[in-house]
Enzyme design. Structure first.
Site, PDB file in Angstrom:
ATOM      1  N   TYR A 100     -97.087  20.085  51.157  1.00 57.69           N
ATOM      2  CA  TYR A 100     -96.141  20.112  50.034  1.00 57.69           C
ATOM      3  C   TYR A 100     -96.066  18.739  49.370  1.00 57.69           C
ATOM      4  CZ  TYR A 100     -91.616  19.748  47.698  1.00 57.69           C
ATOM      5  OH  TYR A 100     -90.619  19.486  46.785  1.00 57.69           O
ATOM      6  N   THR A 145     -90.463  14.650  44.303  1.00 59.05           N
ATOM      7  CA  THR A 145     -89.663  14.717  45.517  1.00 59.05           C
ATOM      8  C   THR A 145     -89.800  13.449  46.349  1.00 59.05           C
ATOM      9  OG1 THR A 145     -89.516  15.838  47.682  1.00 59.05           O
ATOM     10  CG2 THR A 145     -91.620  15.940  46.562  1.00 59.05           C
ATOM     11  N   LYS A 189     -97.192  17.537  45.568  1.00 58.96           N
ATOM     12  CA  LYS A 189     -96.232  16.948  44.642  1.00 58.96           C
ATOM     13  C   LYS A 189     -96.668  15.555  44.182  1.00 58.96           C
ATOM     14  CE  LYS A 189     -92.820  19.684  43.617  1.00 58.96           C
ATOM     15  NZ  LYS A 189     -92.507  19.977  42.193  1.00 58.96           N
ATOM     16  N   GLU A 240     -90.260  13.434  49.333  1.00 60.98           N
ATOM     17  CA  GLU A 240     -91.250  13.702  50.376  1.00 60.98           C
ATOM     18  C   GLU A 240     -92.554  12.932  50.134  1.00 60.98           C
ATOM     19  OE1 GLU A 240     -91.209  15.592  53.187  1.00 60.98           O
ATOM     20  OE2 GLU A 240     -89.126  16.231  52.997  1.00 60.98           O
TER      21      GLU A 240
END
Length: 358
Positions: free
Chosen positions: A149, A125, A153, A127
Site C-alpha cells: 500500500y 499517506t 502511494k 505510510e
C-alpha cells in the site's frame, strides 16, 4: 464544479459535505454509486448540486468521458485500496488502483487541456515514511514504505510531483496521517474497536465476544477526518501547488484507544500477561474484554510516526481541532447509534450515550 473520486469512503463523505455547504456543485464517483452515509446523516443526500455515478478508476475511457463532460475546477483523488493487510494479499490490484490509476488521471488532465482549469488534490499517506526513525515527520522526511500500500502511494506521490514539474499541473499532495471518524471502514482497527464497544453496550442476549486485536503497542498520530478534509480544500485554494503533512502532532497507542473506547461506556481495563498472552479485563467484574491475536499482526510494523504540520499551519492556516478523546467518543457514539437504528428495541441503557452527533 468539484470532482471527487472515491466519494463513498469516509473522506469522500466529509469532503462532499464541506464543498456542498460552500456552494459547490459536486460530482463524485466510486465503483458502486451508493450515497455516503455521512451525507445521509447531514441531510444532503437529495442536494440538487450533488451527482454520484458508478465508475472504476481503472476505466480509462469512462474516466476520460467524465472529465471531458464535467470540466472540473477542482479534482480530489481519494479513490484507493487503503487497507494494509489487503495490500499484502493483493499487491498488484493495490498498485493498479493507487498508483497506475493516479497516473491515468494526471495523463487525462493534460490530454484534455485541463491543466489551466483543474486543480488536483492527490491523497497521500504517512505510510510512505515507513520506519524512518525520526522524532517528527515533515515534508522533508525520507521515505521508506513498508507495505505494498505504501509503495503504491509513494508512486502516486512521485507521479503528482512529476506532472507538476513536467506539465505545470496544479497538483498538491496531502501526506495525511491516520484520520478516523464514525464513517471509517469496519476493517480498520479503530472502527473495529469502537464497533465492538458499541456491540457490548447494546448486547441484551449475552452474545458479545471479546475483542481480538494485534499489536496493542502500535502507535499512530490519529486525527478526525472532518478536520482533514478541510486541509484538502485549503490546498487547492493556493495559487501555488505544494505538498503538505496533515497531522495532529500527538501520538497514541492502540492500547490507549481501546482504553478510551471502553472508558466511554464506564468500563476500566486492567491488563495481564505479555505478548500474545496479554489480556484486558474489566477492573470491577473481571470480564474478559480484550485478547491479543497473532493473526492481526502486520508482516512489517512501522515506527511510531508523529506528524509535523507546521507548514500547513503557516501556509494554509490549518491545524487539527479535535482531541484524541473526542475522536474516540465520537466514534463510539456513532456505532451505538448505528446499532440502535438497525434494531430499535435495543436496551435503553445505551440511550444516554447518544448525546452528540455520530
Amino acid at each position: 464544479m468539484a470532482l471527487i473520486t472515491g466519494i463513498t469512503g469516509q473522506d469522500g463523505g466529509y469532503l462532499a459535505e464541506l464543498l456542498l455547504r460552500k456552494g459547490y456543485r459536486v460530482h463524485g464517483f466510486a465503483r458502486e454509486a451508493t450515497m455516503p452515509l455521512r451525507l445521509q446523516h447531514a441531510g444532503l443526500a437529495d442536494d440538487p448540486n450533488l451527482t454520484i455515478t458508478a465508475l472504476d478508476m481503472r476505466d480509462d475511457s469512462g474516466l476520460e468521458d467524465l472529465l471531458a463532460d464535467c470540466q472540473p475546477d477542482e479534482i480530489y483523488n481519494l479513490a484507493a485500496q487503503s487497507h494494509i493487510h489487503t495490500s499484502f494479499e493483493r499487491p498488484d490490484e493495490t498498485s493498479d488502483i493507487n498508483a497506475t490509476a493516479t497516473m491515468r488521471l494526471l495523463k487525462l488532465v493534460v490530454r484534455l487541456g485541463l491543466v489551466e482549469k483543474s486543480r488536483i488534490y492527490q491523497a497521500s499517506t504517512s505510510e510512505i515514511f515507513g520506519d524512518s526513525k525520526l522524532p517528527r515527520f515533515d515534508e522533508t522526511a525520507p521515505f521508506h514504505p513498508m507495505s505494498p500500500y505504501a509503495v503504491s502511494k509513494l508512486a502516486a506521490f512521485e507521479a503528482a510531483m512529476n506532472y507538476r514539474e513536467a506539465y505545470n499541473v496544479h497538483v498538491s499532495n496531502g501526506i495525511l496521517f491516520n484520520h478516523e471518524s464514525p464513517y471509517r471502514g469496519e476493517n480498520f482497527v479503530t472502527r473495529k474497536i469502537t464497533r465492538s464497544v458499541a456491540q457490548l453496550t447494546c448486547d441484551t442476549q449475552g452474545a458479545w465476544t471479546p475483542l481480538h486485536l494485534g499489536n496493542l503497542d502500535a502507535s499512530r498520530d490519529w486525527g478526525h477526518a472532518r478536520d482533514y478534509v478541510d486541509a484538502m480544500w485549503r490546498m487547492l485554494q493556493q495559487d501555488t501547488p505544494g505538498d503538505y503533512v496533515i497531522a495532529t502532532g500527538s501520538v497514541h497507542s492502540v492500547r490507549e484507544l481501546v482504553e478510551a473506547a471502553f472508558g466511554h461506556i464506564d468500563r476500566t481495563l486492567v491488563w495481564d500477561g505479555a505478548g500474545v498472552s496479554e489480556t484486558g479485563r474489566d477492573a470491577q467484574s473481571g470480564e474478559l474484554l480484550v485478547c491479543v491475536d497473532p493473526q492481526f499482526f502486520r508482516p512489517t510494523e512501522i515506527f511510531c510516526p508523529r506528524g509535523d504540520a507546521r507548514k500547513a499551519l503557516k501556509v494554509l492556516g490549518w491545524s487539527s481541532t479535535t482531541k484524541f478523546e473526542e475522536l474516540v467518543s465520537d466514534m463510539v457514539r456513532g456505532d451505538i447509534a448505528l446499532l440502535q437504528q438497525a434494531s430499535p428495541k435495543l436496551h435503553s441503557a445505551s440511550i444516554s450515550l447518544l448525546s452528540a452527533e455520530g
